[in-house]
Design a protein around this motif. Structure first.
Motif, short mmCIF file in Angstrom:
data_model
loop_
_atom_site.label_atom_id
_atom_site.label_comp_id
_atom_site.label_asym_id
_atom_site.label_seq_id
_atom_site.Cartn_x
_atom_site.Cartn_y
_atom_site.Cartn_z
N GLU A 114 -14.89 9.06 20.94
CA GLU A 114 -15.84 7.98 21.13
C GLU A 114 -16.81 7.87 19.96
N VAL A 115 -17.24 9.02 19.45
CA VAL A 115 -18.16 9.02 18.31
C VAL A 115 -17.48 8.42 17.07
N CYS A 116 -16.25 8.80 16.82
CA CYS A 116 -15.53 8.28 15.66
C CYS A 116 -15.34 6.77 15.76
N TRP A 117 -15.01 6.29 16.95
CA TRP A 117 -14.86 4.84 17.11
C TRP A 117 -16.19 4.14 16.87
N SER A 118 -17.29 4.77 17.28
CA SER A 118 -18.60 4.16 17.06
C SER A 118 -18.95 4.12 15.58
N TRP A 119 -18.40 5.06 14.78
CA TRP A 119 -18.62 5.00 13.35
C TRP A 119 -18.03 3.72 12.77
N LEU A 120 -16.84 3.34 13.25
CA LEU A 120 -16.21 2.12 12.76
C LEU A 120 -17.00 0.88 13.17
N THR A 121 -17.25 0.73 14.45
CA THR A 121 -17.98 -0.46 14.91
C THR A 121 -19.40 -0.48 14.35
N GLY A 122 -20.02 0.69 14.23
CA GLY A 122 -21.37 0.75 13.68
C GLY A 122 -21.41 0.34 12.22
N ALA A 123 -20.37 0.72 11.45
CA ALA A 123 -20.32 0.33 10.05
C ALA A 123 -20.21 -1.18 9.90
N LEU A 124 -19.41 -1.82 10.75
CA LEU A 124 -19.28 -3.28 10.70
C LEU A 124 -20.58 -3.96 11.13
N GLN A 125 -21.18 -3.45 12.18
CA GLN A 125 -22.42 -4.05 12.67
C GLN A 125 -23.56 -3.88 11.68
N ALA A 126 -23.61 -2.72 11.01
CA ALA A 126 -24.69 -2.47 10.04
C ALA A 126 -24.63 -3.45 8.88
N ARG A 127 -23.45 -3.98 8.60
CA ARG A 127 -23.29 -4.98 7.54
C ARG A 127 -23.45 -6.40 8.05
N GLY A 128 -23.75 -6.54 9.35
CA GLY A 128 -23.92 -7.86 9.93
C GLY A 128 -22.65 -8.66 10.05
N LEU A 129 -21.51 -7.99 10.19
CA LEU A 129 -20.22 -8.67 10.23
C LEU A 129 -19.81 -9.00 11.66
N THR A 130 -19.17 -10.14 11.82
CA THR A 130 -18.59 -10.52 13.10
C THR A 130 -17.08 -10.38 13.01
N TYR A 131 -16.49 -9.93 14.11
CA TYR A 131 -15.06 -9.69 14.12
C TYR A 131 -14.57 -9.77 15.56
N GLY A 132 -13.26 -9.84 15.73
CA GLY A 132 -12.69 -9.94 17.07
C GLY A 132 -11.45 -9.08 17.22
N GLU A 133 -11.02 -8.93 18.45
CA GLU A 133 -9.77 -8.24 18.81
C GLU A 133 -9.65 -6.86 18.17
N PRO A 134 -10.68 -6.02 18.25
CA PRO A 134 -10.55 -4.68 17.68
C PRO A 134 -9.62 -3.81 18.52
N GLY A 143 -15.02 -22.06 4.79
CA GLY A 143 -14.07 -22.31 3.72
C GLY A 143 -12.68 -21.78 4.00
N GLY A 144 -12.51 -21.01 5.08
CA GLY A 144 -11.20 -20.54 5.48
C GLY A 144 -10.91 -19.09 5.20
N ALA A 145 -11.77 -18.43 4.43
CA ALA A 145 -11.53 -17.02 4.12
C ALA A 145 -12.68 -16.17 4.66
N PRO A 146 -12.38 -15.00 5.21
CA PRO A 146 -13.44 -14.11 5.68
C PRO A 146 -14.14 -13.43 4.51
N ASP A 147 -15.28 -12.83 4.77
CA ASP A 147 -16.02 -12.10 3.75
C ASP A 147 -15.40 -10.71 3.62
N THR A 148 -14.26 -10.66 2.97
CA THR A 148 -13.53 -9.39 2.89
C THR A 148 -14.27 -8.35 2.06
N GLY A 149 -15.08 -8.80 1.11
CA GLY A 149 -15.84 -7.85 0.31
C GLY A 149 -16.80 -7.05 1.18
N ALA A 150 -17.46 -7.72 2.13
CA ALA A 150 -18.38 -7.04 3.03
C ALA A 150 -17.62 -6.13 3.99
N HIS A 151 -16.43 -6.55 4.42
CA HIS A 151 -15.63 -5.70 5.30
C HIS A 151 -15.16 -4.46 4.54
#
Length: 210
Positions: free
Chosen positions: A109-129, A166-174
Motif C-alpha cells: 500500500e505504501v509503494c502504491w501511494s508513492w506512485l499516486t503521490g508523485a503524480l498528485q504532487a505534480r498536479g497531474l490528472t490521470y485515469g484508469e490506474p 491540443g490532443g497530447a498529454p503533458d508527458t514531460g510532467a508525467h
C-alpha cells in the motif's frame, strides 16, 4: 530524431506519425529531471499500440545504482476502451530493500501511494490506474552462502494521462513524476516542497551493482 525510423516501433514514415504523439515524445525529451536519474531511450515493446516510445532510467549515487525502471508511452489514435483515452503510460520500477522492510505488511500500500503521490504532487490528472506491487526475497546457499539475504520491491503500473486541448498529454510532467517515484524507491530525499507529503523510504539495502 526520426521516430518512425529510429527503432521506436512506430509504423509508417515519420511524416505519418500523428502530431499528438510527436508532441508527446518531444515533451519527454525536453523534460528537466533530477541529476541523480540517468535516462536513455530504448526500443519499445511491439504490438501493444500503433505508436510507442520507451525510456529506461537508473538512479545513481556516485558509482552506485540505487533503483532502476522503464517507462513506456503508448498511443492509439483510435482510442482504447480499457485506457479510456488515446495515450497510456506503462512502468516498471525496481529496487532492493532491507529484508525487515520487505516483510512489512503495509509495504504494498505504501509503494502504491508513492506512485499516486508523485503524480498528485505534480498536479497531474490521470485515469484508469492499475498495477501490482511485488515483494521477492532471495537466500543464498552453497558457494553463494556468504551473500546476505536480498529483498526486492517491484512496482508495475499503468495509467491514462489526461490529454490537453491540443490532443497530447503533458508527458514531460508525467516523466518528472515518474522520476520522483524512482528517487522515492531509491531512498533519496524529496526534490522540492511539493513532495514533502510523500512517505520516504526507511533504511534500504545496499546498492545494486551496475
Amino acid at each position: 530524431m526520426d521516430d518512425a525510423k529510429e527503432g521506436d516501433g512506430n509504423a509508417g514514415r515519420a511524416d505519418q506519425v500523428p502530431l499528438p504523439f510527436r508532441a508527446a515524445v518531444d515533451a519527454l525529451r525536453a523534460a528537466r529531471l533530477r541529476p541523480q536519474v540517468e535516462i536513455e531511450q530504448v526500443p519499445p515493446p511491439q504490438r501493444l499500440a500503433p505508436y510507442a516510445h520507451a525510456l529506461e532510467a537508473t538512479v545513481v549515487d556516485g558509482e552506485q545504482d540505487l533503483a532502476d525502471g522503464r517507462l513506456v508511452l503508448l498511443h492509439d489514435p483510435a482510442g482504447h476502451d480499457a485506457w479510456r483515452g488515446t495515450f497510456r503510460l506503462v512502468t516498471l520500477v525496481r529496487a532492493e530493500l532491507e529484508p525487515e522492510m520487505a516483510a512489512d505488511p503495509l509495504l504494498p500500500e505504501v509503494c502504491w501511494s508513492w506512485l499516486t503521490g508523485a503524480l498528485q504532487a505534480r498536479g497531474l490528472t490521470y485515469g484508469e490506474p492499475s498495477g501490482t506491487v511485488t515483494r521477492a526475497g532471495s537466500h543464498y546457499f552453497g558457494g553463494l552462502s556468504a551473500r546476505p539475504p536480498a529483498s526486492q520491491i517491484e512496482i508495475r503500473a499503468s495509467w491514462t494521462p489526461r490529454e490537453s486541448p491540443g490532443g497530447a498529454p503533458d508527458t514531460g510532467a508525467h516523466l518528472a513524476a515518474w522520476c520522483d517515484l524512482l528517487a522515492q524507491v531509491a531512498g533519496l530525499p524529496p526534490a522540492g516542497p511539493g513532495d514533502a507529503s510523500v512517505v520516504t523510504l526507511p533504511q534500504r539495502r545496499g546498492p545494486q551493482s551496475r
